[in-house]
Motif scaffolding. Structure first.
Motif, mmCIF file in Angstrom:
data_model
loop_
_atom_site.group_PDB
_atom_site.id
_atom_site.type_symbol
_atom_site.label_atom_id
_atom_site.label_comp_id
_atom_site.label_asym_id
_atom_site.label_seq_id
_atom_site.Cartn_x
_atom_site.Cartn_y
_atom_site.Cartn_z
ATOM 1 N N ILE A 87 0.793 -1.195 -0.001
ATOM 2 C CA ILE A 87 0.071 0.030 0.030
ATOM 3 C C ILE A 87 0.771 1.175 0.042
ATOM 4 O O ILE A 87 0.520 2.092 -0.723
ATOM 5 N N VAL A 88 1.940 1.224 0.853
ATOM 6 C CA VAL A 88 2.611 2.220 0.808
ATOM 7 C C VAL A 88 3.448 2.572 -0.401
ATOM 8 O O VAL A 88 3.602 3.932 -1.042
ATOM 9 N N VAL A 89 3.979 1.546 -1.104
ATOM 10 C CA VAL A 89 4.609 1.563 -2.499
ATOM 11 C C VAL A 89 3.574 2.328 -3.459
ATOM 12 O O VAL A 89 3.882 3.340 -4.200
ATOM 13 N N GLY A 90 2.318 1.694 -3.571
ATOM 14 C CA GLY A 90 1.345 2.443 -4.233
ATOM 15 C C GLY A 90 0.997 3.608 -3.991
ATOM 16 O O GLY A 90 0.760 4.461 -5.060
ATOM 17 N N LEU A 91 0.978 4.293 -2.928
ATOM 18 C CA LEU A 91 0.762 5.686 -2.676
ATOM 19 C C LEU A 91 1.984 6.555 -3.038
ATOM 20 O O LEU A 91 1.752 7.541 -3.368
ATOM 21 N N PHE A 92 3.208 5.804 -2.828
ATOM 22 C CA PHE A 92 4.194 6.719 -3.173
ATOM 23 C C PHE A 92 4.278 7.261 -4.570
ATOM 24 O O PHE A 92 4.261 8.071 -4.998
ATOM 25 N N PHE A 93 3.969 6.000 -5.435
ATOM 26 C CA PHE A 93 3.870 6.119 -6.996
ATOM 27 C C PHE A 93 2.421 6.821 -7.336
ATOM 28 O O PHE A 93 2.706 7.843 -8.297
ATOM 29 N N ALA A 94 1.517 6.860 -6.633
ATOM 30 C CA ALA A 94 0.458 7.712 -6.932
ATOM 31 C C ALA A 94 0.743 9.180 -6.733
ATOM 32 O O ALA A 94 0.398 10.145 -7.588
#
Length: 135
Positions: free
Chosen positions: A31-38
């Motif tokens: 989830i953190v990686v997804g939010l970072f790339f978002a």
């Protein structure tokens, strides 16, 4: 696109199965990686240069800067430069990431347009709208 990245990573984190997939650390890190790339995607989409009667607002990846036309001395778009650079009256240089060489002829047209706007407002000593300074 940023929302799709975030939603996709949350979805994968919640429904993934298999060895280690259900651990809290794995779910949270996905989830953190997804939010970072978002967030990164949103910052890339925010890059712009907004001219108006009194000056130019340059929004790059991290920073936003408002310039009066009188602060802009020259526009440079050298053959090796990835984007337009503005020479400023205080001696500094500001990148305008919204006008990129990767955009081909459109990028060159936007550089010429920027030179024209500066010349129109009578503050910059630049070669003119047909010849952004190369180099």
């Amino acid at each position: 696109m940023g929302a799709a990245l975030a939603i996709g990573c949350v979805f994968v984190a919640l429904v993934a199965e298999g060895p280690g997939a259900g651990t809290t650390l794995n779910r949270v890190s996905t989830i953190v990686v997804g939010l970072f790339f978002a967030l990164l995607t949103v910052r890339f989409a925010a890059v712009r240069a907004e001219p108006d009667r009194s000056g130019l607002t340059v929004v790059n990846y991290v920073r936003r800067r408002r310039l009066d036309w009188a602060e802009i001395v020259a526009v440079r778009f050298g053959s090796g430069d990835p984007w337009v650079h503005l020479d400023l009256a205080d001696g500094s240089v500001l990148a305008v990431m919204a006008v990129q060489r990767a955009d081909g002829e459109h990028g060159m047209n936007e550089a010429r347009r920027l030179v024209g706007l500066i010349a129109e407002h009578g503050e910059a000593a630049d070669p003119g709208p047909d010849h952004p300074h190369e180099g």
